[in-house]
Write a protein that holds these residues in place. Structure first.
Motif, short mmCIF file in Angstrom:
data_model
loop_
_atom_site.label_atom_id
_atom_site.label_comp_id
_atom_site.label_asym_id
_atom_site.label_seq_id
_atom_site.Cartn_x
_atom_site.Cartn_y
_atom_site.Cartn_z
N UNK A 141 -5.13 4.40 -9.83
CA UNK A 141 -4.46 3.39 -10.68
C UNK A 141 -3.48 2.58 -9.99
N UNK A 142 -2.96 1.66 -10.72
CA UNK A 142 -1.96 0.68 -10.24
C UNK A 142 -0.64 1.74 -9.37
N UNK A 143 -0.60 2.94 -9.60
CA UNK A 143 0.55 3.83 -8.83
C UNK A 143 0.13 3.84 -7.42
N UNK A 144 -1.38 3.77 -7.35
CA UNK A 144 -1.84 4.16 -5.94
C UNK A 144 -2.13 2.70 -5.17
N UNK A 145 -1.30 1.68 -5.36
CA UNK A 145 -1.30 0.46 -4.64
C UNK A 145 -1.03 0.33 -3.34
N UNK A 146 0.01 1.30 -2.78
CA UNK A 146 0.55 1.31 -1.63
C UNK A 146 -0.53 1.97 -0.72
N UNK A 147 -1.25 2.97 -1.03
CA UNK A 147 -2.13 3.87 -0.42
C UNK A 147 -3.49 2.81 -0.39
N UNK A 148 -3.89 2.27 -1.24
CA UNK A 148 -5.18 1.38 -1.30
C UNK A 148 -4.82 0.20 -0.47
N UNK A 149 -3.65 -0.53 -0.35
CA UNK A 149 -3.12 -1.53 0.50
C UNK A 149 -3.16 -1.03 1.86
N UNK A 150 -2.39 0.17 2.20
CA UNK A 150 -2.50 0.61 3.54
C UNK A 150 -3.89 0.82 4.02
N UNK A 151 -4.88 1.38 3.41
CA UNK A 151 -6.27 1.56 3.74
C UNK A 151 -6.80 0.02 4.08
N UNK A 152 -6.58 -0.65 3.37
CA UNK A 152 -7.49 -1.98 3.53
C UNK A 152 -6.79 -2.89 4.63
N UNK A 153 -5.14 -2.67 4.99
CA UNK A 153 -4.84 -3.24 5.88
C UNK A 153 -5.32 -2.64 7.24
N UNK A 154 -5.44 -1.37 7.54
CA UNK A 154 -6.00 -0.70 8.70
C UNK A 154 -7.48 -1.21 8.83
#
Length: 429
Positions: free
Chosen positions: A326-339
């Motif tokens: 969900x949009x609450x997971x945006x930090x986790x998703x963003x961290x993964x995609x940055x890596x």
């Protein structure tokens, strides 16, 4: 009315559940003639207490006059359940005998809206009551037309959903075991108007082979089976793909006029974003004029960032559609995609830089495209993760505009990273 018939009707009114169980334990052909002596009210009470398959079988053995009378007096829910069990030809014959207004209304009720649980559900299924034994349930399953089912749904005396039993448990339990002792709660039954996305979410959350469908009174209407659930997932995925390019309503055989009308507005929007990307390139016109090799390599950086962004976007969109995130997971998703973007960028920088070095013989040019590749891949991963999240947060459908926004961001990021780096490192070129 004779005394015997009066007693029969009184028994049906007083003990409809017991009457339904008794009827379903006897081959219908053995009592079909006796059905003609029953009153309409008694028949309706019995049908409402029977399972949908059993109700349909009993209804088929009524006379045409009784069938019409039953449908005239039965509740809409019961009428839909019964008619759903009939073959198409028999259903058409029943409709022909009904008043036109009633027939049209029942046909509308049978034609549930597209992409709802009512449209996807299977009306042919077997139910048992909680007080039945394992032996009785197995005997009922053997007589039913249900195949490859792994769950048996339980109902109470009013045909309301009361639990679920795994068929494997039936085979392992003692014959006299009551079903209520081995029953499981139904985690999340579907309302008959539940949308396709909710069906997919229930399947993903609970990993079920089937999901029961109930009406507003929690009465069991049907079962959405795995095949239909799988088709729903596939439809969600394909619909999302079409929405991403702005033609969700178009089909393979749609008329050319319809296709043009759906596609052209989005193509114009894409044209505007293309001019924006061209304007960014125009800012570095002097650098390109000085080093013409940059114009040759520019599509390489933009193309790679676009592909990387599309990968991140597809994964994020799928996660949102299946409620994995969900949009609450945006930090986790963003961290993964940055890596991921950084790792992919470094790997591609080495490969691309080596190729450019061999091709041009310029170490500076190879260094420029290597740096630009890392920066553009990072930008692609970030945009692929955040664009659908932001659109969802704003209450918009992320599938509708994500692709166009992503293309703009990756193109601009690719051009700026490549041409900007070249400008800063122009002394080395």
């Amino acid at each position: 009315m004779s005394l015997v018939q009066t007693l029969h009707d009184e028994f049906l009114r007083t003990y409809p559940n017991h009457a339904a169980r008794t009827l379903t334990s006897i081959p219908t052909a053995d009592f079909s003639a006796d059905l003609q002596t029953l009153s309409t009210d008694g028949v309706i009470l019995t049908l409402d207490s029977a399972s949908p398959v059993q109700a349909g079988e009993i209804f088929r053995h009524l006379t045409p006059a009784q069938q019409t009378a039953v449908l005239l007096q039965a509740s809409p829910r019961l009428a839909v359940v019964i008619l759903a069990q009939l073959p198409e030809a028999e259903r058409a014959a029943v409709f022909a005998a009904l008043p036109p207004e009633l027939a049209a209304g029942l046909e509308r009720q049978l034609s549930f809206p597209e992409n709802t649980a009512g449209r996807l559900m299977d009306g042919v299924f077997t139910t048992c009551t909680r007080d039945m034994t394992v032996a009785e349930a197995l005997a009922q399953l053997k007589q039913s037309a249900v195949q490859r089912a792994r769950s048996l749904y339980l109902v109470d005396g009013d045909n309301r959903l009361a639990g679920r039993v795994d068929i494997q448990d039936l085979a392992l339990e003692e014959p006299d075991t009551l079903l209520q002792t081995i029953a499981h709660d139904v985690a999340q039954p579907l309302n008959i108007m539940a949308p396709r996305e909710q069906i997919v979410a229930v399947l993903n959350d609970h990993r079920l082979d089937s999901v029961p469908v109930v009406d507003l009174d929690n009465k069991l209407m049907g079962v959405v089976r795995y095949a239909s659930l799988f088709q729903a997932i596939e439809d969600v995925a394909t619909a999302g793909m079409q929405k991403m390019v702005g033609n969700a309503d178009e089909r393979a055989l749609s008329t050319p006029t319809f296709a043009v009308r759906k596609r052209l507005p989005w193509l114009h929007i894409n044209l505007l974003t293309a001019f924006l990307a061209a304007a960014v390139v125009g800012l570095f016109e002097s650098t390109i004029a000085q080093f013409t090799a940059l114009a040759i390599l520019l599509p390489v950086v933009a193309g790679q960032s676009g592909n990387a962004g599309a990968q991140a976007l597809a994964v994020t969109m799928r996660g949102l559609a299946l409620h994995e995130i969900s949009i609450r997971d945006w930090r986790r998703v963003l961290r993964k995609e940055v890596l991921v973007g950084f790792a992919d960028g470094v790997a591609l920088a080495i490969t691309c830089g080596a190729g450019v070095l061999v091709w041009s013989g310029s170490l500076g040019l190879a260094a420029v495209i290597a740096v630009a590749m890392v920066l553009s891949m990072l930008a692609a991963g970030i945009s692929g993760a955040l664009v659908p999240m932001i659109l969802t947060r704003l209450g918009q459908d992320p599938a509708t505009a994500s692709s166009i926004i992503l293309t703009t961001v990756t193109d601009v990021a690719g051009f700026i990273s490549f041409l900007g780096t070249a400008t800063l490192m122009s002394a080395w070129l």
